[in-house]
Structures are given as C-alpha cells and as structure tokens.
Design a protein around this motif. Structure first.
Motif, PDB file in Angstrom:
ATOM      1  N   CYS A  35       0.735   9.524  -6.408  1.00 57.89           N
ATOM      2  CA  CYS A  35       1.330  10.437  -5.423  1.00 57.89           C
ATOM      3  C   CYS A  35       2.684  10.964  -5.909  1.00 57.89           C
ATOM      4  CB  CYS A  35       1.488   9.731  -4.082  1.00 57.89           C
ATOM      5  SG  CYS A  35      -0.101   9.374  -3.308  1.00 57.89           S
ATOM      6  N   ASP A  36       3.357  10.190  -6.765  1.00 61.84           N
ATOM      7  CA  ASP A  36       4.687  10.526  -7.240  1.00 61.84           C
ATOM      8  C   ASP A  36       4.658  11.424  -8.473  1.00 61.84           C
ATOM      9  OD1 ASP A  36       7.372  10.156  -6.576  1.00 61.84           O
ATOM     10  OD2 ASP A  36       7.662   8.751  -8.236  1.00 61.84           O
ATOM     11  N   ASP A  37       3.454  11.625  -9.044  1.00 62.95           N
ATOM     12  CA  ASP A  37       3.327  12.332 -10.315  1.00 62.95           C
ATOM     13  C   ASP A  37       3.161  13.835 -10.069  1.00 62.95           C
ATOM     14  OD1 ASP A  37       2.717  13.367 -12.776  1.00 62.95           O
ATOM     15  OD2 ASP A  37       1.145  11.923 -13.238  1.00 62.95           O
ATOM     16  N   GLU A  38       4.216  14.614 -10.425  1.00 59.70           N
ATOM     17  CA  GLU A  38       4.197  16.056 -10.173  1.00 59.70           C
ATOM     18  C   GLU A  38       3.174  16.784 -11.037  1.00 59.70           C
ATOM     19  OE1 GLU A  38       5.828  17.676  -7.823  1.00 59.70           O
ATOM     20  OE2 GLU A  38       6.867  15.883  -7.097  1.00 59.70           O
TER      21      GLU A  38
ATOM     22  N   LEU B 230       0.844  -1.192   0.000  1.00 59.02           N
ATOM     23  CA  LEU B 230       0.000   0.000   0.000  1.00 59.02           C
ATOM     24  C   LEU B 230       0.880   1.243   0.000  1.00 59.02           C
ATOM     25  CD1 LEU B 230      -2.807  -0.947   2.565  1.00 59.02           C
ATOM     26  CD2 LEU B 230      -2.744  -1.276   0.079  1.00 59.02           C
ATOM     27  N   CYS B 231       0.473   2.237  -0.768  1.00 60.92           N
ATOM     28  CA  CYS B 231       1.178   3.518  -0.786  1.00 60.92           C
ATOM     29  C   CYS B 231       1.062   4.160   0.601  1.00 60.92           C
ATOM     30  CB  CYS B 231       0.563   4.419  -1.859  1.00 60.92           C
ATOM     31  SG  CYS B 231       1.192   6.107  -1.834  1.00 60.92           S
ATOM     32  N   ASP B 232       2.172   4.674   1.128  1.00 63.32           N
ATOM     33  CA  ASP B 232       2.170   5.267   2.466  1.00 63.32           C
ATOM     34  C   ASP B 232       1.324   6.527   2.546  1.00 63.32           C
ATOM     35  OD1 ASP B 232       3.723   3.414   3.699  1.00 63.32           O
ATOM     36  OD2 ASP B 232       5.619   4.481   3.406  1.00 63.32           O
ATOM     37  N   THR B 233       1.064   7.141   1.415  1.00 59.93           N
ATOM     38  CA  THR B 233       0.318   8.398   1.415  1.00 59.93           C
ATOM     39  C   THR B 233      -1.173   8.173   1.163  1.00 59.93           C
ATOM     40  OG1 THR B 233       2.281   9.521   0.581  1.00 59.93           O
ATOM     41  CG2 THR B 233       0.184  10.712   0.390  1.00 59.93           C
ATOM     42  N   CYS B 234      -1.502   7.517   0.049  1.00 59.93           N
ATOM     43  CA  CYS B 234      -2.911   7.413  -0.340  1.00 59.93           C
ATOM     44  C   CYS B 234      -3.494   6.018  -0.079  1.00 59.93           C
ATOM     45  CB  CYS B 234      -3.078   7.786  -1.813  1.00 59.93           C
ATOM     46  SG  CYS B 234      -2.439   6.536  -2.950  1.00 59.93           S
TER      47      CYS B 234
ATOM     48  N   ASN C 200       6.591   2.488  -3.762  1.00 59.02           N
ATOM     49  CA  ASN C 200       6.069   3.379  -2.749  1.00 59.02           C
ATOM     50  C   ASN C 200       6.911   4.640  -2.729  1.00 59.02           C
ATOM     51  OD1 ASN C 200       4.737   4.392  -0.557  1.00 59.02           O
ATOM     52  ND2 ASN C 200       5.224   2.684   0.810  1.00 59.02           N
ATOM     53  N   PRO C 201       6.400   5.875  -2.917  1.00 60.33           N
ATOM     54  CA  PRO C 201       4.985   6.198  -3.123  1.00 60.33           C
ATOM     55  C   PRO C 201       4.471   5.727  -4.480  1.00 60.33           C
ATOM     56  CG  PRO C 201       6.333   8.147  -3.443  1.00 60.33           C
ATOM     57  CD  PRO C 201       7.253   7.074  -2.934  1.00 60.33           C
TER      58      PRO C 201
ATOM     59  N   LEU D 114      -5.287  13.719  -6.749  1.00 60.57           N
ATOM     60  CA  LEU D 114      -4.776  12.539  -6.050  1.00 60.57           C
ATOM     61  C   LEU D 114      -5.940  11.725  -5.470  1.00 60.57           C
ATOM     62  CD1 LEU D 114      -1.648  14.069  -4.241  1.00 60.57           C
ATOM     63  CD2 LEU D 114      -1.820  13.052  -6.534  1.00 60.57           C
ATOM     64  N   TYR D 115      -5.586  10.628  -4.812  1.00 57.77           N
ATOM     65  CA  TYR D 115      -6.596   9.724  -4.241  1.00 57.77           C
ATOM     66  C   TYR D 115      -6.348   9.475  -2.772  1.00 57.77           C
ATOM     67  CZ  TYR D 115      -8.023   8.732  -9.000  1.00 57.77           C
ATOM     68  OH  TYR D 115      -8.488   8.851 -10.278  1.00 57.77           O
ATOM     69  N   HIS D 116      -7.371   8.917  -2.125  1.00 60.38           N
ATOM     70  CA  HIS D 116      -7.195   8.350  -0.783  1.00 60.38           C
ATOM     71  C   HIS D 116      -8.107   7.136  -0.688  1.00 60.38           C
ATOM     72  CE1 HIS D 116      -5.718   8.646   3.382  1.00 60.38           C
ATOM     73  NE2 HIS D 116      -6.864   8.007   3.656  1.00 60.38           N
TER      74      HIS D 116
END
Lengths: 201, 201
Positions: free
Chosen positions: B75-78, B59-63, B70-71, B106-108
């Motif tokens: 989340c990594d896409d500027e 799982l991504c630590d952010t979303c 990871n990410p 972004l997502y969550h």
C-alpha cells in the motif's frame, strides 16, 4: 522488507520451523501462517513448552534417560528388575521399548551410536558410565537394543567386547527387525517379538 | 510421571506440536525429541520467533495484509498500480501471487471465505472494508483471486454482486486452476496463466 517476501518476524519463524526434521520450506511456511491465525495463547504455549523442555529436563545420573526428577522414574522404581539393563541409543527408544509392555528391567541411554564418519566415538557416548554400572555389580544381563543399522550393530559389537570380560550376559534384540529401519517406527508386536527372542552375543 | 510416558515438559511439547496442521502424534514426538537434542539456542530462537510473530505482526489498515509497518509495503509503494485491487483469502496468498512476478497492483485480504456451515458470514471477513475502499474511488478493477473451491467461488460471486453497482470492473483468475485445489500449492506458471487470462464476471 522485500516486497515479494513475508514480513521479517514471519520469515524468521519460517526459517526456525525449517530447521526441524521433516519440515520443508513449504511446510514451514504453512506452519508459520497457521501460527499467525492461531490464538496468541496457543503460540505462547508452544513457545513456553520449548523453553521449559530445555530448562526442566535433565539426564538421569544412572541411566542417562531424560527426566525431570533425578534419579528417573525407572531407576527409582523398586518394582523393576535391577539385574537387567536395556541399552538404547536415544531417550525416545526407551518409550518405544516400554510400549511393548514386555520389559521390566532398567535402561541405559547411550545418546547416539558409534559413527566414525560423523566423529562419534565411544567417548561421545555414555559407554564408560555403562561399564561402571556393570562393574558396580548386580547386573546379570545387558540387552542391546541399538538400532539394526550399521552404526547400531557396530555399537552393539563394541560394547559386547567390553562387557564380556566383566562376566555379564550380553544379549541383543532378536533378528526380526528389518535392517536399516529406525527403532522408533517399529510396531509394538515386531518389537515385542524381537525382545522375547533376544540372543546371546 | 507415568512410567511408560515421557516426562511432563516433553509430553506438553509433544501436545503443543500436535496442534499444528499436518503434524500427527508421531511427528510431534519426533519433533519434541529433536528439540531435546538440539542446542538451547535453537529452541530459544524458535520460541522467540513464535512470540515475536504474535507481538510485532499487525494488519495493514488498508489492505489487511500482515505487516510490521502500517501501511504495508504494498500500500505504501507509489510504483504499484493503485487502480488494481487483487482480493485474496489469506495473507499467504499475497506471497503466492507476488511470486508470479506478473502483478503490480494492490491487494485486499479477506481473512477467509464465506462458509455458512462453519458460521463464516460476510461480517467475519473484510468485506465492508473492501466496499469502502472501492467507494473511496481510484479503483478501476477488482481481481478475485479467492480459492477455486466452493467457498472461494461463493465468496467471489457474493463480492461481485456488491461491487458491480459501484461501477468497478470485477474479474476473476482464469479457469485453469484445478477445482478443489488450494491456492498456496499452485505452481507459479499455472497461476501466471490464470492471472493473464482473467475474465470479467
């Protein structure tokens, strides 16, 4: 990883699920994401079951049904009537006939049916093995339980012509099976009736 | 081995297939016998895909979307709009929203919805992580894309009450989603419309 797609291992699992019969792309995706949520034990159990089937399941040297022990439980069972041989296309068909509870003879699994368009001739099926079984003696009746499809009927007729000269009685499942259907989806009663009313070819 | 049953490895494979959603006993049997007929490579590829998914997907630590790196790619896409966070129940829902092509935020991923009957409370979902993300600043709008079901709506309302005090705009997908349906089966157009017409809670 394309942004709009699933991570590679999941995309690959979706793809592998899609190869299974009756599993479309949507179902495959649903299954793959289910596996993600499921326990690691469940995923491993399915993976293990898949490889075990390939490793431990062999064909019986006599009837070519699938089995773990050779000869299979049917051929090895002294209680069964060895003068009767029921010819089916697929291993699953053996289970279907068994479920009727009305048959106590042996089996012979062809592993397909004659289909010239798909390049399936007698040499791709366990035909020679059936003839040798009958020639070896002891078989009084061969029951054709191939599918009531064009290919199944053709296979049955073809085998009947080869078996007749060997002095064995050749019968087939009674009409009563709806034409074009698949043996494994028949209900037990229909199949029982068809078994009782089998007719000499 | 019971005479009327399949050999043990096959019976086990049937059982494991039956655990998958939407696969009944008949389908499971059909799938297992298909595997028997299929090439060993195909069986191994599916087995490998199953274990790989469990081993390589995190799982991504952010979303908390599923990812190999990871990410995650989102989340990594500027290039994506980091002021927008779309809250979904399941990783598969991310793909569904992406398919509309109309979302660049972004997502969550909550990994479920509030369901007191099944014992799913806020602590079972990634709720605290969402609050911390918003508190960290930079998020202007949180879009609720939970399922239009009782549980999804309750989850959305619950999150709205927690997020409002943080000074963030909370919206939800426009009504237009048929109630009681499942997000992953919506067609792209319906979902695009719902995304365009999202309303502040």
């Amino acid at each position: 990883m394309p942004e709009a797609g699933a991570p590679e291992p999941i995309a690959r699992l979706v793809q592998e699920f899609s190869k299974l019969p009756g599993i479309g792309p949507k179902s495959a995706q649903r299954l793959a994401y289910h596996v993600l949520r499921a326990s690691e034990d469940d995923a491993r159990a399915l993976a293990r079951a898949l490889t075990d089937v390939k490793e431990h399941v062999v064909l019986c040297d006599t009837c070519f049904n699938i089995t773990v022990h050779n000869p299979c439980a049917f051929c090895d069972d002294e209680q069964r009537d060895r003068s009767l041989v029921c010819v089916v296309e697929q291993p699953l068909d053996v289970l279907v006939v068994e479920r009727t509870g009305g048959y106590r003879g042996l089996y012979h699994v062809l592993h397909g049916s004659l289909n010239p368009i798909d390049g399936v001739g007698p040499e791709q099926l366990r035909v020679q093995e059936l003839l040798r079984r009958v020639e070896a003696g002891g078989v009084v009746e061969v029951i054709m339980a191939t599918n009531p499809s064009l290919e199944g009927e053709a296979t049955s007729m073809y085998l009947q012509r080869l078996l007749q000269p060997l002095g064995v009685k050749v019968t087939r499942l009674a009409r009563g099976l709806p034409s074009g259907a698949d043996l494994e989806y028949m209900d037990d009663l229909t199949l029982s009736r068809a078994l009782e009313g089998r007719q000499e070819l």
